[in-house]
Design a protein around this motif. Sequence first.
Motif, PDB file in Angstrom:
ATOM      1  N   ASP A  45     -32.697  36.697 -22.035  1.00  0.00           N
ATOM      2  CA  ASP A  45     -31.387  37.293 -22.282  1.00  0.00           C
ATOM      3  C   ASP A  45     -30.335  36.257 -22.663  1.00  0.00           C
ATOM      4  N   THR A  46     -30.477  35.031 -22.128  1.00  0.00           N
ATOM      5  CA  THR A  46     -29.443  34.019 -22.337  1.00  0.00           C
ATOM      6  C   THR A  46     -29.943  32.733 -22.969  1.00  0.00           C
ATOM      7  N   GLY A  47     -31.247  32.475 -22.887  1.00  0.00           N
ATOM      8  CA  GLY A  47     -31.802  31.224 -23.382  1.00  0.00           C
ATOM      9  C   GLY A  47     -31.739  30.095 -22.385  1.00  0.00           C
ATOM     10  N   LYS A  48     -31.152  30.343 -21.218  1.00  0.00           N
ATOM     11  CA  LYS A  48     -31.049  29.286 -20.201  1.00  0.00           C
ATOM     12  C   LYS A  48     -32.428  28.961 -19.609  1.00  0.00           C
ATOM     13  N   ALA A  49     -32.605  27.687 -19.248  1.00  0.00           N
ATOM     14  CA  ALA A  49     -33.842  27.275 -18.592  1.00  0.00           C
ATOM     15  C   ALA A  49     -33.980  28.007 -17.264  1.00  0.00           C
ATOM     16  N   LYS A  50     -35.156  28.573 -17.045  1.00  0.00           N
ATOM     17  CA  LYS A  50     -35.391  29.390 -15.855  1.00  0.00           C
ATOM     18  C   LYS A  50     -36.309  28.713 -14.846  1.00  0.00           C
ATOM     19  N   ALA A  51     -37.369  28.052 -15.346  1.00  0.00           N
ATOM     20  CA  ALA A  51     -38.333  27.447 -14.421  1.00  0.00           C
ATOM     21  C   ALA A  51     -39.165  26.379 -15.107  1.00  0.00           C
TER      22      ALA A  51
END
Length: 321
Positions: A94-100
């Motif tokens: 949804d945002t492109g942010k690093a998740k894991a």
Amino acid sequence: MYIVPEREIANLMTREAAFDAVEKVFAAMATGDAYNFPVVREAIGHEDALYGFKGGFDRAGLTLGLKAGGYWPNNLEKRDIINHQSTVFLFDPDTGKAKAMVGGNLLTALRTAAASSVSIKHLARKDAKTIGMIGAGHQATFQLRAALEQRDFEKVIGWNYHPEMLPNIEKIANEAGLPFEAVSLEEMQDADVIISITSAFAPSLMAEHVSPGTHLACMGTDTKGKQEVEAALLAKSRVFTDEVAQSISIGEAQHAVAEGLIKEADIAQIGAVINGTNPGRTSAEDITLFDGTGVGLQDLAVAASVVELAIKQGIAIEVDF
């Protein structure tokens, strides 16, 4: 962002969970709900290593990311660590942010074994009794453990370029209470299921070594030039794969297609069999062959499952990134 270190993976990811994740993502690929990005794979000119990236997006599971890693052939001898090294990175779609960030070594072994196990479930004869192993390295032990859960096998037979390694798979057979026999390639005709898991660049298993009704899972060919089985074997088989584009470019089918023995249209996705849109095996005499090239979506699926479990169990390390 969450970090799940390699040391935690063994206590989080089971064979059953890996099987479920891989089966679901194969099904999603066949419906177009998940797709892989082009693979980047390069010889880096250092330590004889192959390094690359595999990624993709699963719209059904909302999983986005990539696996970075490869094969360092000198690791075991020089550093006493396994030759395959990898890390999986997941991002919020949804945002492109690093998740894991997830340790990928054991996950790679488990997802590769799960893929061949999925193919056995959906393509092997129900009455399969003898399983043959070509290859006896580290990954072969994972392959055999997973495969033995799919049918009521009564015997394991094995062949390896280096026969002194065969005790690796004999141990797994014995743990399952099954007899093991080292055989010649010609004696692979006795197998109802055959798994090949080598890093060979020349075929060992020939068409004449395979009996009607056999299911083969060819799991070692994932690079241009590699080859485990004779191209003519694909011509006499019903061929299935994880992803057709990879199968004809870096998988086992690359050779049969190049020689004009089969066409791209002759290769079906295993996900279509899972979804019921392809019949898979149509008779007890069919030779079915699964060309397991290894796709990024497999890695993302098992990594996402691990992250979810790690968060629930309070094992995941949360960092401000």
